[in-house]
Design an enzyme around this catalytic site. Structure first.
Site, PDB file in Angstrom:
ATOM      1  N   GLU A  22       0.812  -1.215   0.000  1.00  0.00           N
ATOM      2  CA  GLU A  22       0.000   0.000   0.000  1.00  0.00           C
ATOM      3  C   GLU A  22       0.848   1.270   0.000  1.00  0.00           C
ATOM      4  OE1 GLU A  22      -3.156   0.861  -0.351  1.00  0.00           O
ATOM      5  OE2 GLU A  22      -3.484  -1.258  -0.849  1.00  0.00           O
ATOM      6  N   PRO A  43       9.809  -8.417  -4.009  1.00  0.00           N
ATOM      7  CA  PRO A  43       9.586  -9.819  -4.346  1.00  0.00           C
ATOM      8  C   PRO A  43       8.106 -10.089  -4.629  1.00  0.00           C
ATOM      9  CG  PRO A  43      10.966  -9.618  -2.390  1.00  0.00           C
ATOM     10  CD  PRO A  43      10.481  -8.247  -2.709  1.00  0.00           C
ATOM     11  N   GLU A  44       7.248  -9.378  -3.854  1.00  0.00           N
ATOM     12  CA  GLU A  44       5.809  -9.502  -4.142  1.00  0.00           C
ATOM     13  C   GLU A  44       5.251  -8.110  -4.367  1.00  0.00           C
ATOM     14  OE1 GLU A  44       3.914 -11.739  -0.944  1.00  0.00           O
ATOM     15  OE2 GLU A  44       5.825 -12.857  -0.918  1.00  0.00           O
ATOM     16  N   PRO A 225       1.662  50.899  12.266  1.00  0.00           N
ATOM     17  CA  PRO A 225       2.576  50.907  13.410  1.00  0.00           C
ATOM     18  C   PRO A 225       3.491  49.686  13.506  1.00  0.00           C
ATOM     19  CG  PRO A 225       0.352  50.380  14.111  1.00  0.00           C
ATOM     20  CD  PRO A 225       0.258  50.715  12.666  1.00  0.00           C
ATOM     21  N   ASP A 248      11.415  53.120   5.320  1.00  0.00           N
ATOM     22  CA  ASP A 248      12.012  53.726   6.506  1.00  0.00           C
ATOM     23  C   ASP A 248      12.379  52.674   7.533  1.00  0.00           C
ATOM     24  OD1 ASP A 248      12.014  56.257   5.658  1.00  0.00           O
ATOM     25  OD2 ASP A 248      10.167  56.864   6.676  1.00  0.00           O
ATOM     26  N   LYS A 270      18.992  53.979   7.389  1.00  0.00           N
ATOM     27  CA  LYS A 270      20.006  53.058   7.927  1.00  0.00           C
ATOM     28  C   LYS A 270      20.625  53.552   9.220  1.00  0.00           C
ATOM     29  CE  LYS A 270      21.465  51.104   3.568  1.00  0.00           C
ATOM     30  NZ  LYS A 270      22.299  51.511   2.474  1.00  0.00           N
ATOM     31  N   GLY A 301       6.635  54.409   8.105  1.00  0.00           N
ATOM     32  CA  GLY A 301       5.950  53.871   9.281  1.00  0.00           C
ATOM     33  C   GLY A 301       4.710  54.695   9.574  1.00  0.00           C
ATOM     34  N   ASP A 303       1.457  56.671   9.446  1.00  0.00           N
ATOM     35  CA  ASP A 303       0.795  57.378   8.349  1.00  0.00           C
ATOM     36  C   ASP A 303       1.846  58.247   7.658  1.00  0.00           C
ATOM     37  OD1 ASP A 303      -2.084  58.411   7.344  1.00  0.00           O
ATOM     38  OD2 ASP A 303      -0.633  60.043   7.379  1.00  0.00           O
ATOM     39  N   MET A 383       8.273  60.895  18.952  1.00  0.00           N
ATOM     40  CA  MET A 383       9.707  61.152  19.160  1.00  0.00           C
ATOM     41  C   MET A 383       9.920  61.913  20.463  1.00  0.00           C
ATOM     42  SD  MET A 383      10.497  62.246  15.226  1.00  0.00           S
ATOM     43  CE  MET A 383       8.943  63.086  14.971  1.00  0.00           C
TER      44      MET A 383
HETATM   45  N1  SAH Z   1       4.613  58.541  10.435  1.00  0.00           N
HETATM   46  C1  SAH Z   1       4.724  57.900  11.733  1.00  0.00           C
HETATM   47  C2  SAH Z   1       5.507  58.724  12.716  1.00  0.00           C
HETATM   48  C3  SAH Z   1       6.949  58.916  12.369  1.00  0.00           C
HETATM   49  S1  SAH Z   1       7.841  59.746  13.618  1.00  0.00           S
HETATM   50  C4  SAH Z   1       3.306  57.605  12.261  1.00  0.00           C
HETATM   51  O1  SAH Z   1       2.329  58.087  11.689  1.00  0.00           O
HETATM   52  O2  SAH Z   1       3.191  56.860  13.240  1.00  0.00           O
HETATM   53  C5  SAH Z   1       8.532  58.401  14.512  1.00  0.00           C
HETATM   54  C6  SAH Z   1       7.890  58.285  15.878  1.00  0.00           C
HETATM   55  O3  SAH Z   1       6.632  57.672  15.777  1.00  0.00           O
HETATM   56  C7  SAH Z   1       8.656  57.437  16.854  1.00  0.00           C
HETATM   57  O4  SAH Z   1       9.707  58.160  17.463  1.00  0.00           O
HETATM   58  C8  SAH Z   1       7.573  57.096  17.856  1.00  0.00           C
HETATM   59  O5  SAH Z   1       7.331  58.163  18.730  1.00  0.00           O
HETATM   60  C9  SAH Z   1       6.356  56.941  16.953  1.00  0.00           C
HETATM   61  N2  SAH Z   1       6.100  55.552  16.586  1.00  0.00           N
HETATM   62  C10 SAH Z   1       6.148  55.008  15.356  1.00  0.00           C
HETATM   63  N3  SAH Z   1       5.818  53.700  15.397  1.00  0.00           N
HETATM   64  C11 SAH Z   1       5.535  53.410  16.673  1.00  0.00           C
HETATM   65  C12 SAH Z   1       5.119  52.246  17.362  1.00  0.00           C
HETATM   66  N4  SAH Z   1       4.932  51.082  16.736  1.00  0.00           N
HETATM   67  N5  SAH Z   1       4.938  52.329  18.704  1.00  0.00           N
HETATM   68  C13 SAH Z   1       5.112  53.493  19.342  1.00  0.00           C
HETATM   69  N6  SAH Z   1       5.499  54.613  18.751  1.00  0.00           N
HETATM   70  C14 SAH Z   1       5.709  54.599  17.424  1.00  0.00           C
END
Ligand code: SAH
Length: 462
Positions: A22, A43-44, A225, A248, A270, A301, A303, A383
């Protein structure tokens, strides 16, 4: 990934199988679909195997496997369902250094056979490294239901047309042609038969050849985020289409994985590897690729329109008349508020919420500080780690109370998210103690919903 998936070329390869029952039958049903030269030692042997041998689909040896049978084989299957016999087959394979599979023995095998969805030449292999065979079968059933039987024919006709399609310039133009074929023209014509599909391909090619050279375009998209599930469908689609992705530092690797493998991936942030790129460098990079006709995705990152220097990049494009569009993303403030189970605005508490950058707080005017210091105000400070002491000093000076809640959310939405709930009075010491290493958002005026009176509290979410 302990088991690395590859597709083995079976043309002119010899595959050896020991066994006639099988288990042998099950393996052979699949192996017979390949172009391999199959030798079966038993054999079989079951009647089906004998019939296949008589039809010339494989060679059957009615004896046990021996050392010389294995030499030069590409693969050996031990399929006798008998421990001692399998062990003997294994020993022969090992001494001849041929890759071995012992049926139903993950540990003893060099390779395992995946679950397969067969739309030849489209073949999907599913493996779970033995962890979840039931799951593999579920995935297979899912895919079987989703992929039309005509997919194979579609791909075969497409393959035969590849030469002709080389009339289109490589890259975006050719991709657009194939994308049209596989998503629209092909599926629409395949029901009418092969000839109709070939004719449809001819006219599709003529259409695409008539188009002028592709114009570059830039999409600015928010990656959210960090959690890939917080990426918008539009951003995901754009990632899939882009020729060049300029991203970024804050864009997570799991999101970058979604890009096409041929896409050029450029890291514009970087930090930590020498000097980060300057804004002028980044602008020039975007312009360079878009001017060359590429579909550029500028991925940021959160918006793209929140503390992301979007306008400078747009102005660089406008100066060169390069078209662009913007895909919004979920900003860190939204993700951080969600982590606290809080609203950014709330009836009766605050009718406005501010997005503030900790970078430029030095330039804040007196009236800004005064309004920010009012009880009930909510501000999302980006920030803000370095500015914490300055922020605290100014707010207290302008009348804020020391027990104003402040929450820091590090790595919002990611598995390593951390929430530090503190007060304005204790902000600098709480920050020092928490030793944050990831991106963090400071939420002034918000405590986690489940927080006891606002005292120093640390918690690890998830
Ligand atoms: N364009 C991004 C912000 C860029 S400025 C937005 O709309 O979120 C970068 C800062 O965003 C970081 O220093 C931190 O204060 C914040 N930030 C970005 N990603 C984050 C996360 N996952 N958790 C907490 N803070 C975050």
């Amino acid at each position: 990934m302990q088991h690395y998936p590859v597709f083995l070329n079976t043309r002119a390869a010899r595959i050896v199988l020991s066994g006639g029952g099988e288990a042998a039958l099950a393996k052979l049903r699949l192996l017979l679909k390949t172009e391999a030269d199959l030798s079966v030692f038993a054999p079989e042997a079951a009647p089906d195997i004998i019939a296949w041998a008589e039809a010339g689909a494989l060679t059957l040896y009615r004896r046990r496997l021996q050392a010389e049978d294995v030499a030069g084989a590409a693969l050996v299957y031990a399929a006798d369902e008998d421990k001692d016999q399998d062990l003997q087959t294994a020993t022969l394979a090992r001494s001849a250094r041929v890759l071995l599979n012992i049926v139903d023995s993950l540990e003893g095998s060099d390779f395992i056979t995946p679950a397969i969805v067969d739309r030849d030449p489209v073949t999907i292999a599913i493996g779970t490294e033995g962890a979840a065979p039931v799951l593999a079968r579920q995935i297979k059933a899912d895919l079987e239901a989703r992929l039309p039987a005509s997919l194979g024919a579609l791909a075969r006709i497409g393959k035969a047309f590849r030469r002709a399609a080389e009339a289109l310039p490589m890259g975006r133009a050719r991709r657009a042609f194939w994308s049209d074929y596989y998503s629209e023209t092909g599926p629409a014509s395949i029901a009418k038969g092969e000839a109709a599909t070939k004719a449809a391909l001819d006219s599709l090619l003529a259409q695409h050849l008539a188009k002028g050279p592709a114009e570059g375009h830039v999409i600015f998209a928010g990656a959210g985020p960090g959690d890939p599930e917080l990426l918008t469908l539009k951003a995901r689609h754009a990632l899939h289409e882009a020729d060049v992705v300029i991203y970024d530092r804050l864009v997570s690797p799991a999101i970058l994985e979604l890009a096409r493998r041929e896409a050029l991936m450029l890291n514009a942030g970087k930090e930590g590897f020498g000097a980060a790129m300057t804004q002028a460098d980044i602008n020039a990079l975007i312009v360079e690729h878009a001017a060359a006709g590429a579909q550029v995705l500028r991925l940021k990152g959160g918006d793209p329109a929140v503390f992301a220097r979007l306008d400078e990049e747009i102005e660089a494009l406008e100066a060169r008349d390069i078209a662009f569009s913007i895909i919004p993303g979920i900003t860190a403030a939204s993700a951080a508020a969600a982590a606290l189970s809080q609203s950014l605005t709330k009836r009766g508490r605050n009718t406005e919420a501010r997005l503030v950058t900790g970078h430029d707080m030095q330039g804040y005017a007196d009236q800004d500080w005064k309004s920010l210091a009012r009880t009930g105000e909510v501000a999302a400070i980006y920030m803000g780690k370095r500015a914490a002491r300055f922020l605290q000093g100014r707010l207290l000076m302008h009348g804020a109370t020391a027990n104003t809640p402040v929450s820091l959310v590090e790595n919002a939405s990611l598995p390593n998210q951390r929430i530090i709930a503190t007060t304005l009075g204790q902000l600098p010491s709480a920050l020092a103690e928490a030793a944050l290493t990831g991106p963090a958002l400071t939420l002034l005026g918000l405590a986690p919903r489940d927080a006891a009176p606002p005292t120093l509290k640390q918690e690890v979410a998830q």
